[in-house]
Design an enzyme around this catalytic site. Structure first.
Site, short mmCIF file in Angstrom:
data_model
loop_
_atom_site.label_atom_id
_atom_site.label_comp_id
_atom_site.label_asym_id
_atom_site.label_seq_id
_atom_site.Cartn_x
_atom_site.Cartn_y
_atom_site.Cartn_z
N CYS A 155 -3.50 43.65 32.26
CA CYS A 155 -4.17 42.37 32.51
C CYS A 155 -3.60 41.25 31.64
O CYS A 155 -3.29 40.16 32.15
CB CYS A 155 -5.67 42.50 32.31
SG CYS A 155 -6.14 43.31 30.77
N1 LIG Z 1 -10.01 47.22 32.39
C1 LIG Z 1 -9.02 46.37 32.63
O1 LIG Z 1 -9.18 45.13 32.54
C2 LIG Z 1 -7.67 46.89 33.00
C3 LIG Z 1 -7.39 48.26 32.94
N2 LIG Z 1 -6.14 48.70 33.32
C4 LIG Z 1 -5.83 50.12 33.32
O2 LIG Z 1 -6.44 50.71 34.48
C5 LIG Z 1 -6.76 52.07 34.24
C6 LIG Z 1 -8.23 52.27 34.55
O3 LIG Z 1 -8.91 51.40 33.66
P1 LIG Z 1 -10.51 51.25 33.73
O4 LIG Z 1 -11.00 51.44 35.10
O5 LIG Z 1 -10.82 50.00 33.02
O6 LIG Z 1 -10.95 52.52 32.84
P2 LIG Z 1 -12.39 53.20 32.76
O7 LIG Z 1 -12.45 53.80 31.41
O8 LIG Z 1 -13.45 52.25 33.20
O9 LIG Z 1 -12.31 54.41 33.86
C7 LIG Z 1 -11.48 55.51 33.61
C8 LIG Z 1 -11.54 56.43 34.80
O10 LIG Z 1 -10.66 57.51 34.56
C9 LIG Z 1 -11.34 58.73 34.83
N3 LIG Z 1 -10.87 59.75 33.90
C10 LIG Z 1 -10.93 59.72 32.56
N4 LIG Z 1 -10.39 60.84 32.05
C11 LIG Z 1 -9.98 61.60 33.11
C12 LIG Z 1 -9.34 62.85 33.25
N5 LIG Z 1 -9.02 63.58 32.19
N6 LIG Z 1 -9.07 63.29 34.49
C13 LIG Z 1 -9.40 62.54 35.57
N7 LIG Z 1 -10.01 61.35 35.51
C14 LIG Z 1 -10.29 60.90 34.29
C15 LIG Z 1 -12.80 58.44 34.63
O11 LIG Z 1 -13.50 59.30 35.51
P3 LIG Z 1 -14.78 60.16 35.03
O12 LIG Z 1 -15.83 59.14 34.75
O13 LIG Z 1 -15.08 61.01 36.24
O14 LIG Z 1 -14.37 60.94 33.85
C16 LIG Z 1 -12.92 56.98 35.08
O15 LIG Z 1 -13.18 56.91 36.45
C17 LIG Z 1 -6.41 52.33 32.77
O16 LIG Z 1 -5.12 52.90 32.66
C18 LIG Z 1 -6.38 50.93 32.17
O17 LIG Z 1 -5.56 50.88 31.03
C19 LIG Z 1 -5.17 47.84 33.78
C20 LIG Z 1 -5.43 46.50 33.86
C21 LIG Z 1 -6.67 45.93 33.45
C1 LIG Z 2 -10.21 44.18 25.70
C2 LIG Z 2 -9.27 45.35 25.81
O1 LIG Z 2 -9.44 46.37 25.18
N1 LIG Z 2 -8.26 45.22 26.67
C3 LIG Z 2 -7.30 46.31 26.88
C4 LIG Z 2 -6.46 45.97 28.07
C5 LIG Z 2 -6.10 47.23 28.83
C6 LIG Z 2 -5.21 47.00 29.98
O2 LIG Z 2 -4.87 45.94 30.43
O3 LIG Z 2 -4.79 48.07 30.57
P1 LIG Z 2 -3.45 48.89 30.19
O4 LIG Z 2 -3.79 49.63 28.93
O5 LIG Z 2 -3.28 49.75 31.41
O6 LIG Z 2 -2.34 47.96 30.02
C7 LIG Z 2 -6.39 46.53 25.67
O7 LIG Z 2 -6.18 45.61 24.91
O8 LIG Z 2 -5.88 47.66 25.56
#
Ligand SMILES: NC(=O)C1=CN([C@@H]2O[C@H](COP(=O)(O)OP(=O)(O)OC[C@H]3O[C@@H](n4cnc5c(N)ncnc54)[C@H](OP(=O)(O)O)[C@@H]3O)[C@@H](O)[C@H]2O)C=CC1
Ligand SMILES: CC(=O)N[C@@H](CCC(=O)OP(=O)(O)O)C(=O)O
EC number: 1.2.1.38
Length: 352
Positions: A155
Site C-alpha cells: 500500500c
Molecule cells: N492491510 C493492508 O493495507 C495491505 C496488506 N497487504 C498484504 O496483503 C496480505 C493480506 O493482508 P491482510 O488481509 O491485511 O492480512 P490479515 O492479517 O487481515 O489476514 C491474513 C489472512 O491470512 C490467513 N492466514 C494466516 N496464516 C495462515 C496460514 N498459515 N495458512 C493459511 N492462511 C493463513 C488468515 O486466515 P485465518 O484467519 O483463517 O487464519 C487471514 O485470512 C498480506 O501479505 C499483507 O502484507 C498488501 C497491501 C495492503
Molecule cells: C500500518 C502497517 O503496519 N502497514 C503495513 C503495510 C503492509 C502492506 O502494505 O503489505 P505488505 O507487507 O504486503 O507490503 C506495514 O507497514 O508493514
C-alpha cells in the site's frame, strides 16, 4: 466465457482485511462469482459469522486450503495471506491452469535475493517467480494483460510510486534526493491483534516505525530504478496514524530544473496519467485528504514546487485496503480478463 457466465474465483485468506475487501468488492462485480473462500484458523466457519454485516448477502463457508479442490473450482485465485505462503501455493495452482493474483510480497521482486534479504525463507520456485508481473496497472498495464501470475504492490508502495513515477520517467529530479513520508491507517497492519494497534495504544497518537529499514524501501527502489533506467535510492519512513483506513505519501525531491513551476508539473502529471482512470491529479493548490479516497480505488495526487528550496512536493492519497490492496488486485483481474479496467470498482467515496 459466454456473456452471461461469471468467472469463478477463489479467495485464500478470506477472513482477513484484504479478504473481506475482495468479497465486498467482488459481490458487486458483474462478471465474477466467488465460489471458494479458504483459510487456516477460520476454516469451517461461516463467513457471515466473522462478518455479520455481510450475512444477508454472503452465504459461504470458509474451507480448508486444498489446492486441488481450489483448482477444480476456480479459474482465478486471489491469495491474501501473510508473506511467505503464496510461493508455497502459486506453483501448484498455476500448473493446474489457474491465474493467480497475490496480495503479499512473495511475487513482487525481480531479484530473489532482495526478497530473501528482507522477507527470509528458502524458496524453490524460481521458474514461477520469473512469470510474475508487478501488479501496478498505471505502470505495467500491457504486461498485466498477458500475465498468469500477479504480484500486487504494497500500500505504501502503490501510493508512493504513483506520486513519483512521472518525475522519474521524465528525469525531472536529482537522483537519490526523493524522501517519502508515509502515513497509514491501522488496517494496514491487517486483522491481527498486536499491542501497538490497540485503541489504548494507537489512538490520539502518531508514530514512526521501521525507520531506515522498512521492507517497502527495496520494493519502491526496484520500480523507481526501472522507471529511471538506473539505480535509484529513496529515503522512506512510514508512520502509523490513528485512523482505520487511508494512506498518504508526502514526497520531497530536488528538481533538476529549478525553473519548473507547479503548473508545468500539473501538466506533466495530467498527461502521464491521461489513460489511467483511477488517478486524479488535483488542481493547483488543492491538497488531497485520505478521506476522499476511502472506499474507492482512486489515488488523489497534488503537486507543489518550492522555488525557495528548488524542491517538488508531491502528495498522494489512497485507501490502503482498496487501491493499496484489494481494489488494485481486481483492477489487475479486469486487465487479465480483457475487461474494462474499471469494472466493478468504486470511484466515489461517502463523505465524511
Ligand atoms: N492491510 C493492508 O493495507 C495491505 C496488506 N497487504 C498484504 O496483503 C496480505 C493480506 O493482508 P491482510 O488481509 O491485511 O492480512 P490479515 O492479517 O487481515 O489476514 C491474513 C489472512 O491470512 C490467513 N492466514 C494466516 N496464516 C495462515 C496460514 N498459515 N495458512 C493459511 N492462511 C493463513 C488468515 O486466515 P485465518 O484467519 O483463517 O487464519 C487471514 O485470512 C498480506 O501479505 C499483507 O502484507 C498488501 C497491501 C495492503
Ligand atoms: C500500518 C502497517 O503496519 N502497514 C503495513 C503495510 C503492509 C502492506 O502494505 O503489505 P505488505 O507487507 O504486503 O507490503 C506495514 O507497514 O508493514
Amino acid at each position: 466465457m459466454g456473456d452471461l457466465e461469471r468467472l469463478p474465483v477463489g479467495i485464500v485468506g478470506a477472513s482477513g482485511y484484504g479478504g473481506v475487501q475482495l468479497v465486498r468488492l467482488l459481490m458487486d462485480h458483474p462478471s465474477v462469482e466467488v465460489v471458494y473462500l479458504g483459510g487456516d484458523s477460520s476454516a469451517g466457519k461461516q463467513f457471515s459469522d466473522l462478518y455479520p454485516h455481510l450475512g444477508h448477502c454472503v452465504n459461504l463457508t470458509i474451507e480448508p486450503i486444498d489446492l486441488d479442490l481450489i483448482a477444480s473450482r476456480c479459474q482465478v485465485v486471489f491469495l491474501s495471506l501473510p508473506n511467505g505462503l503464496a510461493y508455497q501455493m502459486a506453483p501448484t495452482l498455476l500448473s493446474k491452469g489457474c491465474k493467480v493474483i497475490d496480495l503479499s510480497a512473495d511475487y513482487r521482486f525481480w531479484n530473489p535475493e532482495t526478497y530473501k534479504a528482507w522477507y527470509g525463507g528458502e524458496r524453490n520456485d524460481p521458474e514461477t517467480a520469473a512469470l510474475a508481473v508487478y501488479g501496478l496497472p498505471e505502470l505495467y498495464r500491457d504486461r498485466i494483460k498477458e500475465a498468469q501470475l500477479i504480484g500486487c504492490p504494497g500500500c505504501y508502495v502503490t501510493t508512493s510510486l504513483l506520486g513519483l513515477a512521472p518525475l522519474l520517467k521524465q528525469g525531472l529530479i536529482v537522483p537519490d534526493t526523493a524522501i517519502i513520508d508515509g502515513k497509514s491507517g491501522a488496517s494496514g497492519a491487517g486483522r491481527t491483534a498486536k499491542t501497538n494497534l490497540l485503541l489504548a495504544e494507537a489512538d490520539n497518537s502518531i508514530s514512526p516505525y521501521g525507520v531506515t529499514r522498512h521492507r517497502h524501501t527495496p520494493e519502491i527502489e526496484q520500480i523507481c530504478s526501472d522507471l529511471a533506467g538506473h539505480e535509484v535510492t529513496v529515503q522512506f519512513t512510514p508512520h502509523l496514524v490513528p485512523m482505520v483506513r487511508g494512506l498518504l505519501a508526502t514526497i520531497y525531491a530536488t528538481l533538476r530544473d529549478p525553473g519548473l513551476v507547479r503548473e508545468d508539473l500539473v501538466t506533466i502529471y495530467t498527461a502521464f496519467y491521461r489513460s489511467s482512470p483511477f488517478v486524479r491529479i488535483l488542481p493547483s493548490g488543492t491538497y488531497p485528504q485520505t478521506k476522499w479516497a476511502c472506499g474507492t480505488n482512486l489515488c488523489f495526487i497534488s503537486i507543489e514546487v518550492d522555488p525557495r528550496t528548488g524542491r517538488v512536493i508531491v502528495m498522494s492519497a489512497t485507501d490502503n485496503l482498496i487501491k493499496g490492496q484489494a481494489g488494485q488486485a481486481i483492477q489487475c483481474l479486469n486487465l487479465m480478463m480483457g475487461w474494462q479496467e474499471t469494472l466493478g470498482l468504486p470511484v466515489v467515496s461517502f463523505y465524511p
